[in-house]
Motif scaffolding. Structure first.
Motif, PDB file in Angstrom:
ATOM      1  N   LEU A  19      14.350  -6.803 -43.415  1.00  8.47           N
ATOM      2  CA  LEU A  19      15.860  -6.546 -43.173  1.00  8.47           C
ATOM      3  C   LEU A  19      16.447  -7.611 -43.151  1.00  8.47           C
ATOM      4  CD1 LEU A  19      17.871  -5.353 -41.254  1.00  8.47           C
ATOM      5  CD2 LEU A  19      17.384  -6.628 -39.159  1.00  8.47           C
ATOM      6  N   SER A  20      16.351  -8.922 -43.253  1.00  9.07           N
ATOM      7  CA  SER A  20      16.651 -10.279 -44.636  1.00  9.07           C
ATOM      8  C   SER A  20      16.882  -9.823 -45.575  1.00  9.07           C
ATOM      9  CB  SER A  20      16.228 -11.152 -43.785  1.00  9.07           C
ATOM     10  OG  SER A  20      16.089 -11.668 -42.929  1.00  9.07           O
ATOM     11  N   GLN A  21      15.531  -9.372 -46.572  1.00  9.13           N
ATOM     12  CA  GLN A  21      16.387  -8.693 -47.699  1.00  9.13           C
ATOM     13  C   GLN A  21      17.077  -7.582 -48.085  1.00  9.13           C
ATOM     14  OE1 GLN A  21      11.271  -7.790 -48.554  1.00  9.13           O
ATOM     15  NE2 GLN A  21      11.700  -9.020 -49.402  1.00  9.13           N
ATOM     16  N   VAL A  22      17.219  -6.795 -47.486  1.00  8.37           N
ATOM     17  CA  VAL A  22      17.945  -5.681 -47.414  1.00  8.37           C
ATOM     18  C   VAL A  22      19.301  -6.320 -47.433  1.00  8.37           C
ATOM     19  CG1 VAL A  22      19.556  -3.675 -46.716  1.00  8.37           C
ATOM     20  CG2 VAL A  22      16.852  -4.025 -46.801  1.00  8.37           C
ATOM     21  N   GLU A  23      19.185  -7.570 -46.152  1.00 12.23           N
ATOM     22  CA  GLU A  23      21.628  -8.169 -46.374  1.00 12.23           C
ATOM     23  C   GLU A  23      21.425  -8.768 -47.355  1.00 12.23           C
ATOM     24  OE1 GLU A  23      20.186  -9.702 -42.493  1.00 12.23           O
ATOM     25  OE2 GLU A  23      20.905  -8.232 -41.097  1.00 12.23           O
ATOM     26  N   ASN A  24      20.340  -9.448 -47.657  1.00  8.99           N
ATOM     27  CA  ASN A  24      20.514 -10.331 -49.054  1.00  8.99           C
ATOM     28  C   ASN A  24      20.528  -9.631 -50.685  1.00  8.99           C
ATOM     29  OD1 ASN A  24      20.005 -12.587 -47.649  1.00  8.99           O
ATOM     30  ND2 ASN A  24      18.112 -13.102 -47.802  1.00  8.99           N
ATOM     31  N   VAL A  25      20.337  -8.759 -50.504  1.00  7.88           N
ATOM     32  CA  VAL A  25      20.186  -7.817 -51.109  1.00  7.88           C
ATOM     33  C   VAL A  25      22.320  -7.336 -51.574  1.00  7.88           C
ATOM     34  CG1 VAL A  25      19.929  -5.458 -52.700  1.00  7.88           C
ATOM     35  CG2 VAL A  25      18.930  -6.688 -51.808  1.00  7.88           C
ATOM     36  N   LEU A  26      22.319  -7.099 -50.482  1.00  4.16           N
ATOM     37  CA  LEU A  26      24.163  -5.872 -50.238  1.00  4.16           C
ATOM     38  C   LEU A  26      24.844  -7.273 -50.679  1.00  4.16           C
ATOM     39  CD1 LEU A  26      23.214  -3.695 -47.764  1.00  4.16           C
ATOM     40  CD2 LEU A  26      23.442  -2.855 -49.766  1.00  4.16           C
ATOM     41  N   LYS A  27      24.918  -8.243 -49.785  1.00  2.00           N
ATOM     42  CA  LYS A  27      25.419  -9.255 -49.768  1.00  2.00           C
ATOM     43  C   LYS A  27      26.080  -9.498 -51.523  1.00  2.00           C
ATOM     44  CE  LYS A  27      24.852 -11.422 -45.568  1.00  2.00           C
ATOM     45  NZ  LYS A  27      23.975 -12.145 -44.750  1.00  2.00           N
ATOM     46  N   ASP A  28      24.602 -10.109 -51.999  1.00  2.00           N
ATOM     47  CA  ASP A  28      24.547 -10.256 -53.572  1.00  2.00           C
ATOM     48  C   ASP A  28      25.240  -9.188 -53.954  1.00  2.00           C
ATOM     49  OD1 ASP A  28      23.001 -12.441 -52.880  1.00  2.00           O
ATOM     50  OD2 ASP A  28      21.732 -12.079 -53.513  1.00  2.00           O
ATOM     51  N   TYR A  29      24.738  -7.829 -54.031  1.00  2.00           N
ATOM     52  CA  TYR A  29      25.832  -6.655 -55.099  1.00  2.00           C
ATOM     53  C   TYR A  29      26.797  -7.249 -54.367  1.00  2.00           C
ATOM     54  CZ  TYR A  29      25.319  -2.156 -56.995  1.00  2.00           C
ATOM     55  OH  TYR A  29      25.980  -0.799 -57.654  1.00  2.00           O
ATOM     56  N   PHE A  30      27.597  -6.824 -53.373  1.00  2.00           N
ATOM     57  CA  PHE A  30      29.177  -6.557 -53.115  1.00  2.00           C
ATOM     58  C   PHE A  30      29.609  -7.980 -53.771  1.00  2.00           C
ATOM     59  CE2 PHE A  30      27.522  -3.451 -49.940  1.00  2.00           C
ATOM     60  CZ  PHE A  30      29.006  -2.059 -50.471  1.00  2.00           C
ATOM     61  N   ARG A  31      29.436  -9.468 -54.318  1.00  2.00           N
ATOM     62  CA  ARG A  31      30.002 -10.533 -54.009  1.00  2.00           C
ATOM     63  C   ARG A  31      29.828 -10.424 -56.256  1.00  2.00           C
ATOM     64  NH1 ARG A  31      26.103 -14.351 -50.360  1.00  2.00           N
ATOM     65  NH2 ARG A  31      27.494 -14.373 -48.536  1.00  2.00           N
ATOM     66  N   SER A  32      28.559  -9.815 -56.776  1.00  2.00           N
ATOM     67  CA  SER A  32      28.869 -10.193 -57.733  1.00  2.00           C
ATOM     68  C   SER A  32      29.731  -8.784 -58.170  1.00  2.00           C
ATOM     69  CB  SER A  32      27.305  -9.509 -57.982  1.00  2.00           C
ATOM     70  OG  SER A  32      27.132  -7.713 -57.888  1.00  2.00           O
ATOM     71  N   ASP A  33      29.715  -8.683 -60.086  1.00  2.00           N
ATOM     72  CA  ASP A  33      30.056  -7.523 -60.227  1.00  2.00           C
ATOM     73  C   ASP A  33      29.791  -6.223 -61.008  1.00  2.00           C
ATOM     74  OD1 ASP A  33      32.518  -9.375 -61.222  1.00  2.00           O
ATOM     75  OD2 ASP A  33      31.492  -9.595 -63.062  1.00  2.00           O
ATOM     76  N   LYS A  34      28.568  -5.543 -59.830  1.00  2.00           N
ATOM     77  CA  LYS A  34      27.900  -4.186 -59.913  1.00  2.00           C
ATOM     78  C   LYS A  34      29.013  -3.351 -59.544  1.00  2.00           C
ATOM     79  CE  LYS A  34      23.409  -6.696 -59.488  1.00  2.00           C
ATOM     80  NZ  LYS A  34      21.940  -6.684 -58.877  1.00  2.00           N
ATOM     81  N   LEU A  35      29.090  -3.587 -58.456  1.00  2.00           N
ATOM     82  CA  LEU A  35      30.782  -2.421 -57.923  1.00  2.00           C
ATOM     83  C   LEU A  35      30.977  -2.404 -59.283  1.00  2.00           C
ATOM     84  CD1 LEU A  35      31.363  -3.626 -54.774  1.00  2.00           C
ATOM     85  CD2 LEU A  35      30.686  -1.686 -55.350  1.00  2.00           C
ATOM     86  N   LYS A  36      32.397  -2.819 -59.946  1.00  2.00           N
ATOM     87  CA  LYS A  36      32.782  -2.206 -61.098  1.00  2.00           C
ATOM     88  C   LYS A  36      31.613  -1.822 -61.788  1.00  2.00           C
ATOM     89  CE  LYS A  36      36.192  -6.110 -60.298  1.00  2.00           C
ATOM     90  NZ  LYS A  36      36.983  -7.512 -60.662  1.00  2.00           N
TER      91      LYS A  36
END
Length: 301
Positions: A194-211
């Motif tokens: 669960l902690s890993q999932v949260e970190n992955v999602l936080k990093d994803y939304f903070r990065s340029d991966k969404l764009k």
């Protein structure tokens, strides 16, 4: 690399291990009597469901993309078309113990179980998440297998399919219960995931991966924590009440709220920045999750 051995019918798996075919759509095989020797690296796939229990310490096999530790007292459930690779040396016949249940989807057609098979998500687990059973659990599942085997030894009549399918469904329901128990007993491991999932999602939304690549998928999230998509969703649902897709949407909506309240960007611009191709899909999801449209949220806050 060895060619894939594809088994299309129950009679083929029976011929493969020199087991007698008692029913064209279902078979129970005692591994201690199986005569086929399989070499390391053998790759198998089948057009039917497979449930295998091995009651001895064994080797590893690759199920899907990763290695499965097929330990003493463990059980795996395999959907049709999945690929199994026998990864290490095979056990000598005299050391083999356990059983396998093999049933073709045609057995379930027109039955209530046929409509429910999609609910047994453990057939989609692809990694090392075998079900590890207690002695009591082993016996309960074996009792189900014995009932199926007893019915297979009877002459096929109008009751055969219903009785066999009923006992298969009972076995699958016990598997669901035992997987639920395993999620609880592995709580420390689950919390780490669960902690890993949260970190992955936080990093994803903070990065340029969404764009760059759009919204993260459940498969992407599962790959990052080295689990199958189905297992990850079930684990998160058990731990938090939300499946993997719900977690993705949660972080998405939180990010959307931040943008709505801290910028003057239009709803369309926000939708595109969050990876949505069509703004109306973003607005629909936002209202579904918050009870307000993006414009209403911005105006009321």
């Amino acid at each position: 690399m060895k060619p894939i051995i594809h088994l299309k019918s129950i009679s083929e798996i029976n011929r493969f291990v020199q087991n007698k075919t008692q029913h064209p759509l279902v078979s129970v095989i005692d591994f201690s009597t199986a005569d086929e020797y399989l070499e390391e690296g053998t790759r198998l796939s089948a057009d039917f469901y497979t449930i295998m229990f091995k009651n001895y310490c064994s080797n590893h096999m690759k199920y899907g993309r990763q290695s499965v530790d097929f330990q003493d007292g463990s059980l795996i459930c395999i959907a049709p078309k999945q690929l199994i690779t026998l990864d290490n040396d095979i056990e000598k016949k005299e050391n083999m113990m356990g059983w396998g249940l093999f049933f073709h989807p045609d057995l379930l057609r027109g039955t209530s179980l046929g409509n429910k098979m999609g609910d047994y998500s453990f057939f989609s687990y692809e990694t090392s998440e075998a079900l590890h059973l207690s002695e009591k659990e082993k016996q309960i599942l074996y009792d189900c297998i014995q009932k199926i085997e007893t019915e297979l030894q009877e002459n096929i009549d109008s009751h055969s399919q219903n009785l066999i399918v009923t006992n298969i469904e009972l076995l699958l329901n016990y598997c669901s219960r035992y997987y639920g128990r395993q999620f609880i007993t592995r709580k420390s491991s689950s919390s780490n995931t669960l902690s890993q999932v949260e970190n992955v999602l936080k990093d994803y939304f903070r990065s340029d991966k969404l764009k760059e690549t759009g919204l993260p998928t459940v498969k992407y999230l599962a790959d990052q924590v080295h689990l199958s998509a189905s297992y990850l969703s079930d684990l998160l649902k058990k731990e938090t009440g939300m499946n993997a897709q719900d977690h993705i949407h949660y972080y998405l909506i939180e990010e959307a709220k931040n943008i709505l309240l801290n910028t003057d960007c239009s709803v369309g611009e926000i939708a595109y920045s969050l990876g949505f191709e069509y703004p109306q899909y973003f607005s629909k999801l936002f209202k579904q999750k918050t009870g307000q449209t993006p414009v209403e949220y911005r105006n009321f806050n």
